[in-house]
Design a protein around this motif. Structure first.
Motif, PDB file in Angstrom:
ATOM      1  N   ALA A   1     -28.357  19.226  -6.930  1.00 42.19           N
ATOM      2  CA  ALA A   1     -27.630  19.949  -5.883  1.00 42.19           C
ATOM      3  C   ALA A   1     -27.088  21.271  -6.420  1.00 42.19           C
ATOM      4  O   ALA A   1     -27.158  22.304  -5.754  1.00 42.19           O
ATOM      5  CB  ALA A   1     -26.482  19.092  -5.354  1.00 42.19           C
ATOM      6  N   ALA A   2     -26.567  21.235  -7.663  1.00 43.73           N
ATOM      7  CA  ALA A   2     -26.015  22.454  -8.245  1.00 43.73           C
ATOM      8  C   ALA A   2     -27.129  23.492  -8.442  1.00 43.73           C
ATOM      9  O   ALA A   2     -26.948  24.672  -8.156  1.00 43.73           O
ATOM     10  CB  ALA A   2     -25.334  22.143  -9.573  1.00 43.73           C
ATOM     11  N   ALA A   3     -28.276  23.032  -8.914  1.00 45.70           N
ATOM     12  CA  ALA A   3     -29.388  23.953  -9.154  1.00 45.70           C
ATOM     13  C   ALA A   3     -29.797  24.638  -7.856  1.00 45.70           C
ATOM     14  O   ALA A   3     -30.003  25.852  -7.809  1.00 45.70           O
ATOM     15  CB  ALA A   3     -30.574  23.192  -9.753  1.00 45.70           C
ATOM     16  N   GLU A   4     -29.849  23.849  -6.787  1.00 46.02           N
ATOM     17  CA  GLU A   4     -30.243  24.389  -5.498  1.00 46.02           C
ATOM     18  C   GLU A   4     -29.184  25.374  -4.996  1.00 46.02           C
ATOM     19  O   GLU A   4     -29.502  26.469  -4.536  1.00 46.02           O
ATOM     20  CB  GLU A   4     -30.396  23.234  -4.503  1.00 46.02           C
ATOM     21  CG  GLU A   4     -31.203  23.572  -3.279  1.00 46.02           C
ATOM     22  CD  GLU A   4     -31.031  22.508  -2.201  1.00 46.02           C
ATOM     23  OE1 GLU A   4     -31.442  22.759  -1.075  1.00 46.02           O
ATOM     24  OE2 GLU A   4     -30.467  21.433  -2.502  1.00 46.02           O
ATOM     25  N   ALA A   5     -27.917  24.984  -5.138  1.00 40.52           N
ATOM     26  CA  ALA A   5     -26.829  25.820  -4.622  1.00 40.52           C
ATOM     27  C   ALA A   5     -26.706  27.134  -5.389  1.00 40.52           C
ATOM     28  O   ALA A   5     -26.239  28.123  -4.860  1.00 40.52           O
ATOM     29  CB  ALA A   5     -25.509  25.061  -4.683  1.00 40.52           C
ATOM     30  N   MET A   6     -27.146  27.133  -6.652  1.00 39.84           N
ATOM     31  CA  MET A   6     -27.047  28.367  -7.428  1.00 39.84           C
ATOM     32  C   MET A   6     -28.232  29.292  -7.201  1.00 39.84           C
ATOM     33  O   MET A   6     -28.277  30.383  -7.746  1.00 39.84           O
ATOM     34  CB  MET A   6     -26.920  28.045  -8.907  1.00 39.84           C
ATOM     35  CG  MET A   6     -25.503  27.651  -9.253  1.00 39.84           C
ATOM     36  SD  MET A   6     -25.288  27.545 -11.008  1.00 39.84           S
ATOM     37  CE  MET A   6     -26.467  26.309 -11.366  1.00 39.84           C
ATOM     38  N   GLY A   7     -29.203  28.789  -6.440  1.00 42.81           N
ATOM     39  CA  GLY A   7     -30.310  29.671  -6.089  1.00 42.81           C
ATOM     40  C   GLY A   7     -31.533  29.535  -6.973  1.00 42.81           C
ATOM     41  O   GLY A   7     -32.334  30.459  -7.065  1.00 42.81           O
ATOM     42  N   LEU A   8     -31.709  28.386  -7.643  1.00 43.96           N
ATOM     43  CA  LEU A   8     -32.978  28.172  -8.343  1.00 43.96           C
ATOM     44  C   LEU A   8     -34.046  27.905  -7.290  1.00 43.96           C
ATOM     45  O   LEU A   8     -33.861  27.041  -6.436  1.00 43.96           O
ATOM     46  CB  LEU A   8     -32.883  26.967  -9.292  1.00 43.96           C
ATOM     47  CG  LEU A   8     -32.438  27.248 -10.724  1.00 43.96           C
ATOM     48  CD1 LEU A   8     -30.950  27.519 -10.762  1.00 43.96           C
ATOM     49  CD2 LEU A   8     -32.769  26.081 -11.644  1.00 43.96           C
ATOM     50  N   PRO A   9     -35.170  28.617  -7.343  1.00 44.00           N
ATOM     51  CA  PRO A   9     -36.247  28.316  -6.404  1.00 44.00           C
ATOM     52  C   PRO A   9     -36.770  26.901  -6.677  1.00 44.00           C
ATOM     53  O   PRO A   9     -36.633  26.409  -7.800  1.00 44.00           O
ATOM     54  CB  PRO A   9     -37.316  29.357  -6.736  1.00 44.00           C
ATOM     55  CG  PRO A   9     -36.643  30.383  -7.587  1.00 44.00           C
ATOM     56  CD  PRO A   9     -35.485  29.720  -8.247  1.00 44.00           C
TER      57      PRO A   9
ATOM     58  N   ALA B   1     -26.760  17.439 -10.490  1.00 42.90           N
ATOM     59  CA  ALA B   1     -27.423  18.542 -11.193  1.00 42.90           C
ATOM     60  C   ALA B   1     -28.432  19.202 -10.263  1.00 42.90           C
ATOM     61  O   ALA B   1     -28.554  20.425 -10.215  1.00 42.90           O
ATOM     62  CB  ALA B   1     -28.115  18.018 -12.453  1.00 42.90           C
TER      63      ALA B   1
ATOM     64  N   ASP C   1     -38.425  26.200  -9.955  1.00 45.27           N
ATOM     65  CA  ASP C   1     -37.540  26.183 -11.121  1.00 45.27           C
ATOM     66  C   ASP C   1     -36.692  24.921 -11.164  1.00 45.27           C
ATOM     67  O   ASP C   1     -36.392  24.415 -12.246  1.00 45.27           O
ATOM     68  CB  ASP C   1     -36.610  27.406 -11.107  1.00 45.27           C
ATOM     69  CG  ASP C   1     -37.360  28.691 -11.395  1.00 45.27           C
ATOM     70  OD1 ASP C   1     -38.553  28.736 -11.081  1.00 45.27           O
ATOM     71  OD2 ASP C   1     -36.743  29.641 -11.917  1.00 45.27           O
TER      72      ASP C   1
ATOM     73  N   GLU D   1     -37.194  23.305 -14.580  1.00 48.47           N
ATOM     74  CA  GLU D   1     -36.087  23.515 -15.511  1.00 48.47           C
ATOM     75  C   GLU D   1     -35.039  22.415 -15.468  1.00 48.47           C
ATOM     76  O   GLU D   1     -34.261  22.266 -16.396  1.00 48.47           O
ATOM     77  CB  GLU D   1     -35.413  24.860 -15.214  1.00 48.47           C
ATOM     78  CG  GLU D   1     -36.356  26.007 -15.448  1.00 48.47           C
ATOM     79  CD  GLU D   1     -35.611  27.325 -15.559  1.00 48.47           C
ATOM     80  OE1 GLU D   1     -34.394  27.305 -15.793  1.00 48.47           O
ATOM     81  OE2 GLU D   1     -36.267  28.357 -15.389  1.00 48.47           O
ATOM     82  N   VAL D   2     -34.987  21.682 -14.361  1.00 45.71           N
ATOM     83  CA  VAL D   2     -33.952  20.647 -14.271  1.00 45.71           C
ATOM     84  C   VAL D   2     -34.575  19.256 -14.179  1.00 45.71           C
ATOM     85  O   VAL D   2     -34.321  18.396 -15.010  1.00 45.71           O
ATOM     86  CB  VAL D   2     -33.025  20.900 -13.058  1.00 45.71           C
ATOM     87  CG1 VAL D   2     -31.979  19.801 -12.952  1.00 45.71           C
ATOM     88  CG2 VAL D   2     -32.366  22.263 -13.183  1.00 45.71           C
TER      89      VAL D   2
END
Lengths: 235, 303
Positions: free
Chosen positions: A141-149, A139, A152, A156-157
């Motif tokens: 890694a996905a957040a980072e890859a999708m561009g969450l600063p 989760a 966030d 958020e995660v």
């Protein structure tokens, strides 16, 4: 209902701590000294709660902030040092902290507040770092890859996923704080430890029973309230 | 659309990629294929700056990614991976809406887009309010793909997206990806260790080995005689001739003459491998195809 046992125990201990209850108990063990009046016990309980809350609050804040800091890439190097400080502060008995800080802060609230802060910090810090480290790496890694600063990703995660485990740490900190605040009476803070100290000085077992039972009742009540608050928040 | 200029990536003392120079044109479905440890995932992660080159430059839409804000860059590029990484505390709809929300879309637009994507990926509407733990593996992959497509990025990066699902679901998802690629014209970079997947999906293939590109180009050219031996072996297996024929259309070898009486009928969209198979089955050396004839000699001349 998850908090029922704690609530029942708190009620039972309150009965023991009340003047009537303590007198009955005293008669059973052949102790006839006068009990602590109910209204003074109540005002001490209030002061005790305030002190414990302030200590646990400060410990929680510090523990959470440090826990977040040492799990960030920049703070990772500080992890061993912070862990060591938290372990030491837990290892030193609160009585010692109170006694040692009297010369620095004088008698009254402050030595106790310091002891509560140090004592409560470790469970919160441990729970926070453990919970943040247990967050699913996928989760994150996905957040980072999708561009969450990074902010966030944390808000958020990581924190929402870590929160249930962190809550356990907060609960331990508050219960520890309520239980240890009694020690503050040695440094002259008005807490439920006051009747215990008086009882020891005057060899009055009724006062000791009252102070101990009231402290325990308050600790159970605090745990019950947090459990209830937690299950309301989850809904 | 995406360009690598003499890119090196070093992790500690190990060189993960050495001297990569290549281009991926807009609208391609570029499959990066190679054994594990060949650097294909690292190459993919350079595109949205999850990995930084130790030397060389990476360009996306003509801009050096090192000069772009990483968060903004990543939001403009879809990303799907094998482990999916759905947020366990967020519903399917909230997961899909992640990037649109980051970009500040309003609620009605997000709701409309979410519904559109769920339809595109054949996800039942009733799943919108579920948490990821209630999904099957295939459904989770579809949600992951919908999430990657949510803000309609023109580039989509996929890291072994179908690795963790069963073969039947994998086939469905591949078909779906090809459909989405054809329908939307997005530039897609797909990492896979499965040669079949690369051959089936890639309009361009890049074969990596030990951090270097050993071969690149359309699938059929990489299996053709004379192509790089490693690429040919990886993609062609023990029957490179047949594998290559499977990629070439039969229609191109059809001559416009009436087929002999009773010649077996080959569908117009069949491949040369299909033609050979039909010949092997029927014993005929001439097939009827698209109104003309297909001679065995003409098929073999493509070798």
């Amino acid at each position: 209902m998850r908090a029922l046992p704690q609530l029942l125990l708190a009620l039972l201990l309150t009965l023991v701590a009340s003047p009537q209850g303590a007198v009955l108990l005293g008669q059973a063990i052949g102790e006839t000294a006068a009990p602590f009046p109910a209204e003074r016990l109540l005002s001490l309980a209030l002061a005790h709660s305030g002190l414990a809350l302030a200590g646990a609050g400060a410990a929680s804040m510090l523990g959470i902030v440090l826990g977040i800091a040492v799990t960030r890439p920049v703070g990772r190097g500080l992890r061993p040092m912070v862990d060591a400080i938290a372990a030491i502060s837990q290892a030193v008995p609160p009585v010692v902290v109170v006694a040692l800080s009297v010369p620095a802060f004088g008698f009254g609230l402050w030595p106790t507040a310091l002891a509560l802060l140090l004592y409560g910090m470790m469970p919160v810090l441990r729970a926070t770092t453990g919970a943040l480290e247990a967050v699913s790496p996928d989760a994150r890694a996905a957040a980072e890859a999708m561009g969450l600063p990074p902010r966030d990703v944390l808000l958020e995660v990581e924190l929402p996923l870590a929160w249930p485990v962190m809550q356990d740490g907060l609960r331990v900190a508050l219960v520890l704080s309520v239980a240890t605040a009694a020690v503050g009476a040695l440094a002259g803070a008005s807490t439920l430890g006051t009747p215990i100290v008086l009882g020891l000085q005057n060899q009055n077992a009724v006062l000791i029973v009252q102070g101990a039972a009231a402290t325990a009742a308050l600790a159970f009540l605090a745990e019950a309230l947090l459990l209830l608050g937690g299950s309301v928040a989850r809904r | 659309m995406i360009a690598f200029e003499n890119v090196h990536v070093r992790f500690g003392t190990a060189e993960a990629l050495s001297g990569i120079t290549m281009m991926i044109e807009a609208g391609e479905l570029c499959a990066l294929v190679g054994p594990s440890g060949s650097g294909k995932t690292t190459l993919l992660r350079l595109v949205n700056r999850l990995v930084a080159p130790s030397r060389g430059r990476v360009f996306v839409r003509g801009e050096d990614v090192a000069r772009l804000d990483p968060a903004k860059l990543r939001q403009s590029i879809g990303y799907a991976m094998q482990s999916v990484g759905l947020f366990p505390h967020r519903t399917v709809a909230e997961n899909i809406a992640t990037v649109p929300r980051l970009r500040g879309w309003n609620a009605p637009r997000i709701a409309a887009r979410t519904a559109e994507l769920m339809a595109l990926l054949h996800l039942d509407r009733s799943l919108a309010g579920r948490l990821p733990r209630a999904l099957s593996g295939g459904q989770a992959q579809r949600v992951g793909l919908a999430r990657a497509l949510a803000a309609d990025p023109d580039i989509l990066l996929m890291d072994e997206p179908f690795g963790a699902v069963d073969p039947i679901t994998r086939r469905e998802l591949r078909t779906e990806l090809r459909r989405i690629h054809q329908a939307t014209g997005k530039t897609i970079v797909l990492v896979t260790h499965d040669p079949d997947e690369a051959l089936e999906l890639g309009t361009q293939l890049v074969v990596l080995r030990g951090g270097r590109v050993v071969a690149a180009g359309p699938a059929a050219s990489l299996i053709a005689p004379g192509a790089d031996a490693f690429a040919r072996q990886l993609l062609g297996g023990t029957q490179p001739g047949l594998r290559r024929f499977a990629l070439l259309p039969a229609a191109a070898s059809v001559v416009p003459e009436a087929p002999p009486q009773g010649a077996p009928e080959l569908p117009a969209e069949a491949s040369l491998a299909d033609a050979l198979s039909l010949m092997a089955e029927s014993g005929a050396t001439v097939l009827a195809c698209a109104g003309g004839s297909l001679h065995a000699e003409a098929v073999l001349r493509q070798a």
